[in-house]
Design an enzyme around this catalytic site. Sequence first.
Site, PDB file in Angstrom:
ATOM      1  N   LYS A  21     -46.916 -24.763 -11.391  1.00 32.64           N
ATOM      2  CA  LYS A  21     -47.462 -23.431 -11.118  1.00 32.64           C
ATOM      3  C   LYS A  21     -48.689 -23.132 -11.977  1.00 32.64           C
ATOM      4  O   LYS A  21     -49.696 -22.624 -11.491  1.00 32.64           O
ATOM      5  CB  LYS A  21     -46.383 -22.365 -11.344  1.00 32.64           C
ATOM      6  CG  LYS A  21     -46.834 -20.959 -10.944  1.00 32.64           C
ATOM      7  CD  LYS A  21     -45.692 -19.987 -10.800  1.00 32.64           C
ATOM      8  CE  LYS A  21     -45.110 -19.575 -12.111  1.00 32.64           C
ATOM      9  NZ  LYS A  21     -44.301 -18.331 -12.001  1.00 32.64           N
ATOM     10  N   ARG A 121     -45.098  -5.218 -17.294  1.00 33.31           N
ATOM     11  CA  ARG A 121     -45.443  -6.274 -18.249  1.00 33.31           C
ATOM     12  C   ARG A 121     -46.693  -5.889 -19.048  1.00 33.31           C
ATOM     13  O   ARG A 121     -47.644  -5.320 -18.495  1.00 33.31           O
ATOM     14  CB  ARG A 121     -45.639  -7.597 -17.518  1.00 33.31           C
ATOM     15  CG  ARG A 121     -44.355  -8.044 -16.824  1.00 33.31           C
ATOM     16  CD  ARG A 121     -44.510  -9.369 -16.135  1.00 33.31           C
ATOM     17  NE  ARG A 121     -44.692 -10.450 -17.096  1.00 33.31           N
ATOM     18  CZ  ARG A 121     -44.831 -11.728 -16.755  1.00 33.31           C
ATOM     19  NH1 ARG A 121     -44.819 -12.062 -15.473  1.00 33.31           N
ATOM     20  NH2 ARG A 121     -44.986 -12.664 -17.666  1.00 33.31           N
ATOM     21  N   ASP A 312     -40.224 -20.910 -20.784  1.00 35.42           N
ATOM     22  CA  ASP A 312     -39.732 -20.619 -19.437  1.00 35.42           C
ATOM     23  C   ASP A 312     -38.430 -21.338 -19.125  1.00 35.42           C
ATOM     24  O   ASP A 312     -37.737 -20.987 -18.162  1.00 35.42           O
ATOM     25  CB  ASP A 312     -40.787 -20.997 -18.394  1.00 35.42           C
ATOM     26  CG  ASP A 312     -41.978 -20.059 -18.415  1.00 35.42           C
ATOM     27  OD1 ASP A 312     -41.813 -18.893 -18.806  1.00 35.42           O
ATOM     28  OD2 ASP A 312     -43.080 -20.497 -18.048  1.00 35.42           O
ATOM     29  N   ARG A 385     -36.138 -17.294 -12.454  1.00 28.26           N
ATOM     30  CA  ARG A 385     -35.550 -18.250 -13.394  1.00 28.26           C
ATOM     31  C   ARG A 385     -34.075 -17.933 -13.670  1.00 28.26           C
ATOM     32  O   ARG A 385     -33.291 -18.840 -13.927  1.00 28.26           O
ATOM     33  CB  ARG A 385     -36.381 -18.310 -14.673  1.00 28.26           C
ATOM     34  CG  ARG A 385     -37.820 -18.717 -14.387  1.00 28.26           C
ATOM     35  CD  ARG A 385     -38.488 -19.414 -15.521  1.00 28.26           C
ATOM     36  NE  ARG A 385     -39.892 -19.665 -15.197  1.00 28.26           N
ATOM     37  CZ  ARG A 385     -40.346 -20.687 -14.479  1.00 28.26           C
ATOM     38  NH1 ARG A 385     -39.491 -21.567 -13.988  1.00 28.26           N
ATOM     39  NH2 ARG A 385     -41.646 -20.834 -14.244  1.00 28.26           N
TER      40      ARG A 385
END
Length: 425
Positions: A21, A121, A312, A385
Amino acid sequence: MERVMKGVKRLLGEVDIAGDKSVSHRAIMTNAIADGDAKITNFLSGEDCISTLNIFRSLGVDISVFGKEVIVRGRGMRGLRAFNGVLNAGNSGTTTRLLSGILAPQSFESAIDGDDSLRLRPMKRVIEPLSLMGARIEASGGNFLPLKIYGRRLHGIEYDMPMASAQVKSAIIYASLYADSESVITEKVKSRDHTEIMLKSMGADIEEKDNVITVRPIEKLVARDVRVPGDISSAAYFLVAGAIAPNSEITVKNVGLNPTRAGIISVMRRMGADISVEEYASGGERAGDITVRSSELSGTVICGDEIPTLIDELPIIAVLACMAKGVTVVKDAAELKVKETDRIDTVYRMITALGGKIEKTDDGFIIEGTGELSGARVESFKDHRIAMSAAVASLVASGETVIADAECVDISFPEFYNILGGLHE
């Protein structure tokens, strides 16, 4: 959409992993502001990268898509066109922050917005260094989307990164290409360096020494074809699945092995995972095939400089830790709080729902491995995730696991469930 999943007896097979990504984003962005045409192969067609692609189309860049192959006809560093509307970044923090560095020195005004999650965010972390360069950026409450960027001439900067963030670093690097003098960026801990690798291959004047990056302004970039390696963040779910599922062996093909991203391999080996890597070069980025087999695992401590190399992957590492003997401690990972969700909290909720023993801390979590998980209803919190980590956990959990809002994986890995299902025996 809910997804019901059950345990498996074993997992066997090969996986051709989705394109990285981070590299996919940068391949579009960098070639869009370069001179010439470029072919991007193995492009990740997840929603985040499509947001980047669509934004640059809105800015006047001719982009053609043929499956996983994308042709970008660059407009040069000063060839982007103003868009009379709001550029929609969807759920992508990478798109928003890197784009800010590209738009700040342009000759026009721009507006960027995103979905409800992205609006939560923090953007001050990128607004501050760009403002020190002379950028004028307005944000909701000074920190959140929507952003209004008033393009103007920028100056070089000497900037000490307060946190390890490849997104912030990359925004400064892109902006520095347009500045009237060189910029010097100092990192406490080296973050992923895909931007530096790609820009240098396209003619940027970037010098790296230890954790200091010097960027000098240039007049043009030259378009370059990019073969996107497989995303190690996506590969991580299959690596963990192969290690924890019984009698299993999985080979993940063409995985990016950039040292700033490959921390999960070191951690899994330290925990006792049976992993072998066959490495080769892939257009400036290191890549390789990774084979993992069912393993006896032990707890470990993950902290310090290692955190940026696997930030991540910490949700799926939490699942790995549940199946290991002993205690696993994750600390120095407060950055998890400002991802798509507060991942310290959502990892805690996921593992708790599945019957794991986890304690959350201010900067991470502590897991006591029991080797057992129980099927349950798990909220994904619309975080891709968390959903994928819960899916891997379900493979070794007793009973059924129901994942709520399971379709959120489309943000980064649309083929995830089909690939995972294809490994079942």
